[in-house]
Design a protein around this motif. Sequence first.
Motif, PDB file in Angstrom:
ATOM      1  N   PRO A  36     -24.888   0.823  10.697  1.00  0.00           N
ATOM      2  CA  PRO A  36     -24.092  -0.398  10.823  1.00  0.00           C
ATOM      3  C   PRO A  36     -23.488  -0.575  12.199  1.00  0.00           C
ATOM      4  CG  PRO A  36     -22.951   1.258   9.494  1.00  0.00           C
ATOM      5  CD  PRO A  36     -24.352   1.739   9.698  1.00  0.00           C
ATOM      6  N   ASP A  37     -23.376   0.545  12.961  1.00  0.00           N
ATOM      7  CA  ASP A  37     -22.821   0.424  14.306  1.00  0.00           C
ATOM      8  C   ASP A  37     -23.855  -0.034  15.318  1.00  0.00           C
ATOM      9  OD1 ASP A  37     -20.350   1.264  13.444  1.00  0.00           O
ATOM     10  OD2 ASP A  37     -20.831   3.396  13.743  1.00  0.00           O
ATOM     11  N   ALA A  38     -25.134  -0.111  14.889  1.00  0.00           N
ATOM     12  CA  ALA A  38     -26.192  -0.456  15.833  1.00  0.00           C
ATOM     13  C   ALA A  38     -25.992  -1.847  16.404  1.00  0.00           C
ATOM     14  CB  ALA A  38     -27.558  -0.349  15.163  1.00  0.00           C
ATOM     15  N   THR A  39     -25.501  -2.783  15.556  1.00  0.00           N
ATOM     16  CA  THR A  39     -25.302  -4.155  16.019  1.00  0.00           C
ATOM     17  C   THR A  39     -24.267  -4.196  17.136  1.00  0.00           C
ATOM     18  OG1 THR A  39     -25.829  -4.994  13.829  1.00  0.00           O
ATOM     19  CG2 THR A  39     -24.680  -6.492  15.312  1.00  0.00           C
ATOM     20  N   ASP A  40     -23.189  -3.419  16.943  1.00  0.00           N
ATOM     21  CA  ASP A  40     -22.165  -3.379  17.985  1.00  0.00           C
ATOM     22  C   ASP A  40     -22.730  -2.814  19.276  1.00  0.00           C
ATOM     23  OD1 ASP A  40     -19.532  -2.476  15.639  1.00  0.00           O
ATOM     24  OD2 ASP A  40     -20.344  -4.431  16.248  1.00  0.00           O
ATOM     25  N   GLY A  41     -23.597  -1.774  19.148  1.00  0.00           N
ATOM     26  CA  GLY A  41     -24.202  -1.180  20.331  1.00  0.00           C
ATOM     27  C   GLY A  41     -25.080  -2.178  21.049  1.00  0.00           C
ATOM     28  N   ALA A  42     -25.842  -2.962  20.256  1.00  0.00           N
ATOM     29  CA  ALA A  42     -26.715  -3.968  20.859  1.00  0.00           C
ATOM     30  C   ALA A  42     -25.890  -5.026  21.580  1.00  0.00           C
ATOM     31  CB  ALA A  42     -27.592  -4.610  19.789  1.00  0.00           C
ATOM     32  N   ALA A  46     -26.057  -6.064  25.394  1.00  0.00           N
ATOM     33  CA  ALA A  46     -26.299  -7.440  25.802  1.00  0.00           C
ATOM     34  C   ALA A  46     -25.238  -7.923  26.774  1.00  0.00           C
ATOM     35  CB  ALA A  46     -26.344  -8.349  24.571  1.00  0.00           C
ATOM     36  N   SER A  47     -24.007  -7.417  26.574  1.00  0.00           N
ATOM     37  CA  SER A  47     -22.929  -7.866  27.451  1.00  0.00           C
ATOM     38  C   SER A  47     -23.122  -7.382  28.876  1.00  0.00           C
ATOM     39  CB  SER A  47     -21.581  -7.367  26.911  1.00  0.00           C
ATOM     40  OG  SER A  47     -21.481  -5.959  27.062  1.00  0.00           O
ATOM     41  N   ARG A  48     -24.025  -6.392  29.065  1.00  0.00           N
ATOM     42  CA  ARG A  48     -24.262  -5.883  30.407  1.00  0.00           C
ATOM     43  C   ARG A  48     -25.380  -6.635  31.117  1.00  0.00           C
ATOM     44  NH1 ARG A  48     -23.540  -0.716  27.776  1.00  0.00           N
ATOM     45  NH2 ARG A  48     -25.806  -0.394  27.767  1.00  0.00           N
ATOM     46  N   VAL A  49     -25.996  -7.633  30.449  1.00  0.00           N
ATOM     47  CA  VAL A  49     -27.024  -8.438  31.101  1.00  0.00           C
ATOM     48  C   VAL A  49     -26.389  -9.172  32.279  1.00  0.00           C
ATOM     49  CG1 VAL A  49     -28.580 -10.390  30.849  1.00  0.00           C
ATOM     50  CG2 VAL A  49     -28.358  -8.728  28.997  1.00  0.00           C
ATOM     51  N   PRO A  50     -26.970  -9.078  33.458  1.00  0.00           N
ATOM     52  CA  PRO A  50     -26.362  -9.699  34.651  1.00  0.00           C
ATOM     53  C   PRO A  50     -26.543 -11.214  34.628  1.00  0.00           C
ATOM     54  CG  PRO A  50     -28.463  -8.701  35.213  1.00  0.00           C
ATOM     55  CD  PRO A  50     -28.199  -8.350  33.778  1.00  0.00           C
ATOM     56  N   LEU A  51     -25.554 -11.902  34.077  1.00  0.00           N
ATOM     57  CA  LEU A  51     -25.670 -13.343  33.880  1.00  0.00           C
ATOM     58  C   LEU A  51     -25.857 -14.079  35.205  1.00  0.00           C
ATOM     59  CD1 LEU A  51     -22.995 -13.919  31.086  1.00  0.00           C
ATOM     60  CD2 LEU A  51     -25.469 -13.658  30.859  1.00  0.00           C
ATOM     61  N   ALA A  52     -25.210 -13.600  36.249  1.00  0.00           N
ATOM     62  CA  ALA A  52     -25.361 -14.267  37.545  1.00  0.00           C
ATOM     63  C   ALA A  52     -26.807 -14.200  38.015  1.00  0.00           C
ATOM     64  CB  ALA A  52     -24.434 -13.617  38.577  1.00  0.00           C
ATOM     65  N   GLU A  53     -27.478 -13.054  37.764  1.00  0.00           N
ATOM     66  CA  GLU A  53     -28.872 -12.921  38.170  1.00  0.00           C
ATOM     67  C   GLU A  53     -29.778 -13.783  37.293  1.00  0.00           C
ATOM     68  OE1 GLU A  53     -29.884 -11.383  40.894  1.00  0.00           O
ATOM     69  OE2 GLU A  53     -27.747 -11.067  41.260  1.00  0.00           O
TER      70      GLU A  53
END
Length: 446
Positions: A36-42, A46-53
């Motif tokens: 159940p913690d896998a979703t939080d890990g994902a 995802a939050s580390r995706v470089p949005l500026a790039e």
Amino acid sequence: MPAVHGAAQQPDPATTPLAAQEEAQEEAPVPASDDPDATDGAATAASRVPLAEIRRYVAVYNAIKDAYVDPVDDRELMQSAIEGLLLDLDPHSAYLDKDESESFDEQTSGAYDGIGVELLQQHDRSLKVIAPIDDTPAARAGILAGDTIVAIDGKPIAQVEGMEPLRGAPGSQVTVTIVRDGRDKPFDVTLVRETIKVTSVRSRMLEPGYGYVRISTFQADTGADFQTHVDRLQAQAGGRLRGLVLDLRSNPGGLLTAAVQVADDLLDGGGIVSTRGRIPISDTRFDATPGDRMKGAPVVVLVDAGSASAAEVLAGALRDNDRARVVGSRTFGKGSVQTVLPLDNGDSVKLTTARYYTPSGRSIQASGIVPDTELAPDPALIGTADVPASLTGLSEAILPGHLRGDDEGAEGYKAGSPLPGDQPIAAALAELKKLVARAPAATQVR
């Protein structure tokens, strides 16, 4: 079977001749988790995706769509972008379309329609020949390790869609344009495609009691074929060989498990190979199980600059366990593991995920295996079609963007040379006889 420690793996061919691919040791996408913690890990990932790039990429994408001189197809543009993500990682990471992915499965059976050459696609899309496969159109036409294919049927490689033009119906022709060191100009070679049935293991008796086994590539049945050939040679020797020359020259690799099985047949214990990467599935160790098919009789392994990947794993395992003496020239230095990650559309991503380590803990990457006894090419062949005078430096270390090796840049590094012909076999036999003469009486057969 050899003992395996670590994550389960599904090995795939190290090389696929027609798709110009290198080593794919695993076909194991990271499995979905019921945690159940896998979703939080994902979400964290995802939050580390470089949005500026990402925004920068979208801006460039839109600029091309809006302003490029000719209309650009969305799918083609996205395909180029995806390929670009992998292009500069290392020479062995690549995006494989469905046909290229399926060619991996063909290689495990040892049969496919084509010309029979192991290739590596370089950054300029040209194809570097790692090794022609024994007794195939490419080998018979004189194509050599180190050659570069720059055009297919008159079309520059940059205009060729994948490697499919090298494939085709048996009996059909294909013309490749070759650049070779020592030749002033590119030249054409016309080949007739065949159904390539790769016989990966051949053998013969060199002298009474002294056997010779040639492994040209590692495929699904190589391990079983090796056992058959060794048993046959043992029978010809009256029940036991005095020694064995194992020829791995110009062997570009293949299935890791096949090389591990051969090593296990010659070892009575000890490590064979380990792989280490950033994710747990990449960490594996293979250990030998009791039972030496040669019963301790001496072994000499013959290698050259075309010996790569799984061939280097085998040579390193036997040498590190003091089971064999390695003779020849420095090997290619392909010490990385690629994982094939299937995609929903039938395509795959081939990604470098780990490095090989020999039982002593040394990385093969960009350094290769240095033989105990070094051989030079037969002087009678230098300057001929077999060994062009300037054909030097064939190694992983010279490939643009290659993964850096732990021992790369060591003082005295010198790339190996191809060693065609029978003279290296005679030299290996001479070394084998020295080992037999020094072997304990219990391992000698008179």
